[in-house]
Motif scaffolding. Structure first.
Motif, PDB file in Angstrom:
ATOM      1  N   PHE A  20     -26.182  -3.282  39.077  1.00 31.40           N
ATOM      2  CA  PHE A  20     -25.534  -2.043  39.490  1.00 31.40           C
ATOM      3  C   PHE A  20     -25.384  -2.003  40.997  1.00 31.40           C
ATOM      4  O   PHE A  20     -26.088  -2.693  41.736  1.00 31.40           O
ATOM      5  CB  PHE A  20     -26.286  -0.818  38.979  1.00 31.40           C
ATOM      6  CG  PHE A  20     -27.640  -0.607  39.598  1.00 31.40           C
ATOM      7  CD1 PHE A  20     -27.789   0.151  40.749  1.00 31.40           C
ATOM      8  CD2 PHE A  20     -28.763  -1.156  39.019  1.00 31.40           C
ATOM      9  CE1 PHE A  20     -29.036   0.357  41.318  1.00 31.40           C
ATOM     10  CE2 PHE A  20     -30.022  -0.952  39.565  1.00 31.40           C
ATOM     11  CZ  PHE A  20     -30.154  -0.198  40.721  1.00 31.40           C
ATOM     12  N   LEU A  21     -24.447  -1.186  41.422  1.00 32.28           N
ATOM     13  CA  LEU A  21     -24.101  -1.065  42.836  1.00 32.28           C
ATOM     14  C   LEU A  21     -23.920   0.409  43.141  1.00 32.28           C
ATOM     15  O   LEU A  21     -23.257   1.131  42.399  1.00 32.28           O
ATOM     16  CB  LEU A  21     -22.794  -1.828  43.092  1.00 32.28           C
ATOM     17  CG  LEU A  21     -22.275  -1.948  44.513  1.00 32.28           C
ATOM     18  CD1 LEU A  21     -23.213  -2.826  45.347  1.00 32.28           C
ATOM     19  CD2 LEU A  21     -20.874  -2.566  44.486  1.00 32.28           C
ATOM     20  N   LEU A  22     -24.536   0.875  44.219  1.00 34.56           N
ATOM     21  CA  LEU A  22     -24.386   2.272  44.603  1.00 34.56           C
ATOM     22  C   LEU A  22     -23.043   2.503  45.297  1.00 34.56           C
ATOM     23  O   LEU A  22     -22.577   1.661  46.065  1.00 34.56           O
ATOM     24  CB  LEU A  22     -25.525   2.691  45.535  1.00 34.56           C
ATOM     25  CG  LEU A  22     -26.924   2.691  44.922  1.00 34.56           C
ATOM     26  CD1 LEU A  22     -27.959   3.033  45.990  1.00 34.56           C
ATOM     27  CD2 LEU A  22     -27.019   3.656  43.757  1.00 34.56           C
ATOM     28  N   LYS A  23     -22.434   3.646  45.025  1.00 36.42           N
ATOM     29  CA  LYS A  23     -21.131   3.944  45.624  1.00 36.42           C
ATOM     30  C   LYS A  23     -21.214   4.064  47.139  1.00 36.42           C
ATOM     31  O   LYS A  23     -20.208   3.916  47.826  1.00 36.42           O
ATOM     32  CB  LYS A  23     -20.553   5.222  45.016  1.00 36.42           C
ATOM     33  CG  LYS A  23     -20.129   5.038  43.568  1.00 36.42           C
ATOM     34  CD  LYS A  23     -19.374   6.239  43.018  1.00 36.42           C
ATOM     35  CE  LYS A  23     -18.930   5.971  41.597  1.00 36.42           C
ATOM     36  NZ  LYS A  23     -18.145   7.075  41.013  1.00 36.42           N
ATOM     37  N   ARG A  24     -22.410   4.327  47.650  1.00 36.96           N
ATOM     38  CA  ARG A  24     -22.565   4.410  49.109  1.00 36.96           C
ATOM     39  C   ARG A  24     -22.870   3.036  49.734  1.00 36.96           C
ATOM     40  O   ARG A  24     -23.159   2.951  50.931  1.00 36.96           O
ATOM     41  CB  ARG A  24     -23.672   5.393  49.455  1.00 36.96           C
ATOM     42  CG  ARG A  24     -25.064   4.993  48.983  1.00 36.96           C
ATOM     43  CD  ARG A  24     -26.108   5.998  49.467  1.00 36.96           C
ATOM     44  NE  ARG A  24     -27.460   5.663  49.059  1.00 36.96           N
ATOM     45  CZ  ARG A  24     -28.028   6.026  47.926  1.00 36.96           C
ATOM     46  NH1 ARG A  24     -27.340   6.746  47.053  1.00 36.96           N
ATOM     47  NH2 ARG A  24     -29.266   5.678  47.637  1.00 36.96           N
ATOM     48  N   ALA A  25     -22.818   1.988  48.936  1.00 35.53           N
ATOM     49  CA  ALA A  25     -23.106   0.643  49.451  1.00 35.53           C
ATOM     50  C   ALA A  25     -22.128   0.268  50.561  1.00 35.53           C
ATOM     51  O   ALA A  25     -20.954   0.659  50.553  1.00 35.53           O
ATOM     52  CB  ALA A  25     -23.032  -0.380  48.330  1.00 35.53           C
ATOM     53  N   ARG A  26     -22.636  -0.498  51.522  1.00 30.91           N
ATOM     54  CA  ARG A  26     -21.776  -0.963  52.614  1.00 30.91           C
ATOM     55  C   ARG A  26     -20.804  -2.020  52.092  1.00 30.91           C
ATOM     56  O   ARG A  26     -21.087  -2.694  51.098  1.00 30.91           O
ATOM     57  CB  ARG A  26     -22.617  -1.543  53.744  1.00 30.91           C
ATOM     58  CG  ARG A  26     -23.541  -0.529  54.409  1.00 30.91           C
ATOM     59  CD  ARG A  26     -24.211  -1.118  55.650  1.00 30.91           C
ATOM     60  NE  ARG A  26     -25.049  -2.260  55.316  1.00 30.91           N
ATOM     61  CZ  ARG A  26     -26.323  -2.187  54.959  1.00 30.91           C
ATOM     62  NH1 ARG A  26     -26.906  -1.001  54.879  1.00 30.91           N
ATOM     63  NH2 ARG A  26     -27.014  -3.270  54.689  1.00 30.91           N
ATOM     64  N   PRO A  27     -19.648  -2.184  52.739  1.00 24.54           N
ATOM     65  CA  PRO A  27     -18.670  -3.176  52.291  1.00 24.54           C
ATOM     66  C   PRO A  27     -19.266  -4.571  52.090  1.00 24.54           C
ATOM     67  O   PRO A  27     -18.956  -5.249  51.096  1.00 24.54           O
ATOM     68  CB  PRO A  27     -17.625  -3.167  53.416  1.00 24.54           C
ATOM     69  CG  PRO A  27     -17.662  -1.762  53.926  1.00 24.54           C
ATOM     70  CD  PRO A  27     -19.102  -1.354  53.863  1.00 24.54           C
ATOM     71  N   ALA A  28     -20.132  -5.005  53.001  1.00 20.35           N
ATOM     72  CA  ALA A  28     -20.735  -6.328  52.868  1.00 20.35           C
ATOM     73  C   ALA A  28     -21.589  -6.429  51.605  1.00 20.35           C
ATOM     74  O   ALA A  28     -21.646  -7.479  50.960  1.00 20.35           O
ATOM     75  CB  ALA A  28     -21.587  -6.648  54.101  1.00 20.35           C
ATOM     76  N   GLU A  29     -22.248  -5.319  51.239  1.00 18.40           N
ATOM     77  CA  GLU A  29     -23.072  -5.304  50.022  1.00 18.40           C
ATOM     78  C   GLU A  29     -22.203  -5.374  48.773  1.00 18.40           C
ATOM     79  O   GLU A  29     -22.568  -6.031  47.785  1.00 18.40           O
ATOM     80  CB  GLU A  29     -23.939  -4.046  50.004  1.00 18.40           C
ATOM     81  CG  GLU A  29     -24.998  -4.009  51.086  1.00 18.40           C
ATOM     82  CD  GLU A  29     -25.716  -2.678  51.176  1.00 18.40           C
ATOM     83  OE1 GLU A  29     -26.914  -2.680  51.527  1.00 18.40           O
ATOM     84  OE2 GLU A  29     -25.092  -1.635  50.904  1.00 18.40           O
ATOM     85  N   VAL A  30     -21.057  -4.712  48.807  1.00 21.31           N
ATOM     86  CA  VAL A  30     -20.124  -4.772  47.680  1.00 21.31           C
ATOM     87  C   VAL A  30     -19.654  -6.205  47.472  1.00 21.31           C
ATOM     88  O   VAL A  30     -19.669  -6.732  46.351  1.00 21.31           O
ATOM     89  CB  VAL A  30     -18.911  -3.848  47.922  1.00 21.31           C
ATOM     90  CG1 VAL A  30     -17.872  -4.038  46.820  1.00 21.31           C
ATOM     91  CG2 VAL A  30     -19.345  -2.390  48.001  1.00 21.31           C
TER      92      VAL A  30
END
Length: 216
Positions: A103-113
């Motif tokens: 899962f990935l949080l919607k507030r994740a930074r672009p690099a994390e995405v």
């Protein structure tokens, strides 16, 4: 060769933002978008994405149902990466149980995405051990004797226990003082015996069966 991605979210602003992040990478490409889980199976059949970024909460068919349908509809389904606002959410845990790779949080930074998409595209699970432990503690149900029926060897059980802590194959090899290829073999055996497709599903099975507990 680029990794094709399908974005599924009922919020257009989220879709636009994720598309901009992903399409900015030379090795990633958004091939389609959907606003509801009902659109996912036909789009996947048509576009053949490697990764689906799946919103967990949608008004008609949510990410949990969509993930189940997607995995049931194909012998070689894409990797599902759940996108969520809150990490400590029963919906997230149910999506992981349904077959999502992470899962990935919607507030994740672009690099994390970008890192997350690349990781699941490569067949790696996106494990957050502390978060999954919290989720399992709050929402895990009884999983029966799934692990007992798997007949894991002592070393395979040890490898699974280390997998639940989020260690990579290299880190597990260091802990056990064995080669990385040996660890890969053990991990492959664990997945095969449990009948799961990735590390996330193996970790969920470990919690559901009581093999490991949220309290350690």
């Amino acid at each position: 060769m680029s990794t094709d991605v399908l974005i599924v979210d009922d919020d257009e602003l989220i879709r636009v933002g994720l598309r901009a992040i992903i399409d900015a990478q030379p090795d990633l490409r958004v091939v389609g978008e959907a606003a509801d889980g009902a659109e996912v199976p036909p789009l996947v059949a048509k576009l053949r994405p490697r990764v689906v970024l799946m919103d967990v909460r949608m008004p008609a068919i949510d990410g949990i149902q969509a993930t189940r349908r997607l995995l049931a509809a194909s012998a070689d389904p894409p990797r599902v990466l759940v996108v969520t606002t809150f990490e400590n959410d029963e919906y997230v845990y149910e999506a992981l149980r349904a077959g999502a790779s992470g899962f990935l949080l919607k507030r994740a930074r672009p690099a994390e995405v970008v890192t997350a998409v690349r990781a699941v595209a490569a067949g790696d699970s996106l494990l957050f051990p502390a978060a999954i432990r919290r989720l399992a503690g709050a929402y895990a149900g009884p999983g029966g004797d799934r692990l007992a029926g798997a007949r894991l060897t002592e070393r395979e059980a040890e490898v699974l226990r280390l997998m639940t802590t989020g260690l990579s194959n290299t880190e597990i090899a260091g802990q056990l003082v064995v080669g990385v290829e040996t660890v890969k073999t053990h991990v492959g055996n664990v997945l095969a015996k449990l009948g799961v497709r990735d590390r996330t599903q193996a970790v969920i099975a470990a919690y559901e069966s009581g093999f490991v507990t949220p309290s350690g």
